[in-house]
Each structure stands twice: as structure tokens, then as C-alpha cells.
Design a protein around this motif. Structure first.
Motif, PDB file in Angstrom:
ATOM      1  N   ASP A  58       0.819  -1.213   0.000  1.00 42.33           N
ATOM      2  CA  ASP A  58       0.000   0.000   0.000  1.00 42.33           C
ATOM      3  C   ASP A  58       0.854   1.264   0.000  1.00 42.33           C
ATOM      4  OD1 ASP A  58      -2.346  -1.396  -0.082  1.00 42.33           O
ATOM      5  OD2 ASP A  58      -2.819  -1.141   2.053  1.00 42.33           O
ATOM      6  N   SER A  59       1.988   1.227   0.690  1.00 40.99           N
ATOM      7  CA  SER A  59       2.839   2.419   0.736  1.00 40.99           C
ATOM      8  C   SER A  59       3.388   2.742  -0.655  1.00 40.99           C
ATOM      9  CB  SER A  59       3.979   2.218   1.726  1.00 40.99           C
ATOM     10  OG  SER A  59       4.780   1.107   1.345  1.00 40.99           O
ATOM     11  N   ASP A  60       3.775   1.717  -1.426  1.00 41.50           N
ATOM     12  CA  ASP A  60       4.247   1.948  -2.793  1.00 41.50           C
ATOM     13  C   ASP A  60       3.132   2.505  -3.665  1.00 41.50           C
ATOM     14  OD1 ASP A  60       6.770   1.006  -2.188  1.00 41.50           O
ATOM     15  OD2 ASP A  60       6.338  -1.030  -2.867  1.00 41.50           O
ATOM     16  N   PHE A  61       1.934   1.986  -3.470  1.00 37.48           N
ATOM     17  CA  PHE A  61       0.792   2.427  -4.265  1.00 37.48           C
ATOM     18  C   PHE A  61       0.454   3.882  -3.953  1.00 37.48           C
ATOM     19  CE2 PHE A  61      -3.639   1.115  -5.883  1.00 37.48           C
ATOM     20  CZ  PHE A  61      -3.207   1.150  -7.198  1.00 37.48           C
ATOM     21  N   LYS A  62       0.562   4.264  -2.694  1.00 40.05           N
ATOM     22  CA  LYS A  62       0.294   5.656  -2.311  1.00 40.05           C
ATOM     23  C   LYS A  62       1.348   6.596  -2.894  1.00 40.05           C
ATOM     24  CE  LYS A  62      -2.181   4.634   1.923  1.00 40.05           C
ATOM     25  NZ  LYS A  62      -2.194   4.711   3.375  1.00 40.05           N
ATOM     26  N   ILE A  63       2.601   6.159  -2.915  1.00 37.32           N
ATOM     27  CA  ILE A  63       3.664   6.968  -3.505  1.00 37.32           C
ATOM     28  C   ILE A  63       3.429   7.133  -4.993  1.00 37.32           C
ATOM     29  CG2 ILE A  63       6.130   7.010  -4.049  1.00 37.32           C
ATOM     30  CD1 ILE A  63       6.583   5.603  -1.338  1.00 37.32           C
ATOM     31  N   LEU A  64       3.031   6.047  -5.657  1.00 34.99           N
ATOM     32  CA  LEU A  64       2.730   6.108  -7.089  1.00 34.99           C
ATOM     33  C   LEU A  64       1.572   7.064  -7.356  1.00 34.99           C
ATOM     34  CD1 LEU A  64       3.247   4.998  -9.943  1.00 34.99           C
ATOM     35  CD2 LEU A  64       1.637   3.169  -9.416  1.00 34.99           C
ATOM     36  N   ALA A  65       0.523   6.990  -6.532  1.00 35.42           N
ATOM     37  CA  ALA A  65      -0.626   7.885  -6.697  1.00 35.42           C
ATOM     38  C   ALA A  65      -0.204   9.333  -6.515  1.00 35.42           C
ATOM     39  CB  ALA A  65      -1.720   7.524  -5.691  1.00 35.42           C
ATOM     40  N   LYS A  66       0.616   9.603  -5.524  1.00 36.37           N
ATOM     41  CA  LYS A  66       1.067  10.973  -5.274  1.00 36.37           C
ATOM     42  C   LYS A  66       1.898  11.497  -6.436  1.00 36.37           C
ATOM     43  CE  LYS A  66       3.644  13.847  -2.111  1.00 36.37           C
ATOM     44  NZ  LYS A  66       4.569  13.905  -0.992  1.00 36.37           N
ATOM     45  N   ASP A  67       2.785  10.657  -6.977  1.00 36.69           N
ATOM     46  CA  ASP A  67       3.625  11.086  -8.094  1.00 36.69           C
ATOM     47  C   ASP A  67       2.797  11.371  -9.346  1.00 36.69           C
ATOM     48  OD1 ASP A  67       5.831  10.923  -6.500  1.00 36.69           O
ATOM     49  OD2 ASP A  67       6.538   9.019  -7.315  1.00 36.69           O
ATOM     50  N   ILE A  68       1.777  10.565  -9.598  1.00 36.70           N
ATOM     51  CA  ILE A  68       0.919  10.785 -10.761  1.00 36.70           C
ATOM     52  C   ILE A  68       0.135  12.087 -10.590  1.00 36.70           C
ATOM     53  CG2 ILE A  68      -1.116   9.927 -11.995  1.00 36.70           C
ATOM     54  CD1 ILE A  68      -0.025   7.098 -11.525  1.00 36.70           C
ATOM     55  N   LYS A  69      -0.412  12.305  -9.397  1.00 36.81           N
ATOM     56  CA  LYS A  69      -1.173  13.536  -9.160  1.00 36.81           C
ATOM     57  C   LYS A  69      -0.281  14.761  -9.271  1.00 36.81           C
ATOM     58  CE  LYS A  69      -2.894  12.190  -5.216  1.00 36.81           C
ATOM     59  NZ  LYS A  69      -3.664  12.141  -3.961  1.00 36.81           N
TER      60      LYS A  69
END
Length: 109
Positions: A58-69
Motif C-alpha cells: 500500500d505504501s508503494d501504491f500511495k507513492i505512485l498515486a502521489k507522483d501521478i497527481k
């Protein structure tokens, strides 16, 4: 004469330190074999781009979401292993994911 030459003339005894810029081949995100599904929907009449299928932490997924946004400068959210991005940015998101080593599958139009 560039800046480094000017600095050498001003400070001839100074030895520049290593900047630490090494070729770091370690990926920023956990990569998976299965493709991430990128699809487009309308919710309450507004377009959204949905990313599903990431099975990392989940932490990797949240980082990916933040980078995309941050890349797109738009809002979005991370819920139940899906990333919801406000607006239709499938092409830009897919290019970003491919550049970072992910496999992406486009679903719908």
C-alpha cells in the motif's frame, strides 16, 4: 568560460566533493509482472481515470498515486487498491507508467 572555471580561478586550492550522482538502477516503485489496468469512467457527470491491478504494498501504491497527481497537477484519491485521478489523462498516465517500467493495459475507448 563557465561557472566551474571561474570558481577554479577564485579558489585554486579547493577540491570539489563528489556530488553523489551515481547511476541508481534501483526502481522507485515495486514492479510487477501483471499489467496495471487504466480505464476511463464518468462519475456524477465528471470524467475520472481509474488505475487498478497493482499488487504491491500500500505504501508503494500511495507513492505512485502521489507522483501521478503531482505530475498532472490534478486531484485524486487512493482507495481499496485503486487510484482515482480527476479528469481523462489515460495517455499521460500510461506514458508515465511505461517510463517507470510498468506494463499498462488500456480498457475502454
Amino acid at each position: 568560460m563557465d561557472l566551474s572555471d571561474q570558481l577554479k580561478n577564485l579558489f585554486p586550492d579547493h577540491v570539489p566533493e563528489d556530488t553523489g550522482e551515481e547511476n541508481n538502477t534501483e526502481p522507485k516503485y515495486w514492479l510487477q509482472d501483471d499489467p496495471i489496468i487504466c480505464k476511463y469512467e464518468k462519475r456524477k457527470g465528471k470524467p475520472v481515470t481509474i488505475l487498478e491491478g497493482y499488487n504491491g504494498a500500500d505504501s508503494d501504491f500511495k507513492i505512485l498515486a502521489k507522483d501521478i497527481k503531482t505530475l498532472l497537477g490534478v486531484g485524486g484519491s487512493f482507495k481499496k487498491e485503486t487510484i482515482v485521478i480527476q479528469g481523462d489523462y489515460r495517455d499521460k498516465i500510461m506514458n508515465f507508467l511505461k517510463e517507470n517500467g510498468f506494463k499498462v493495459k488500456r480498457v475502454g475507448g
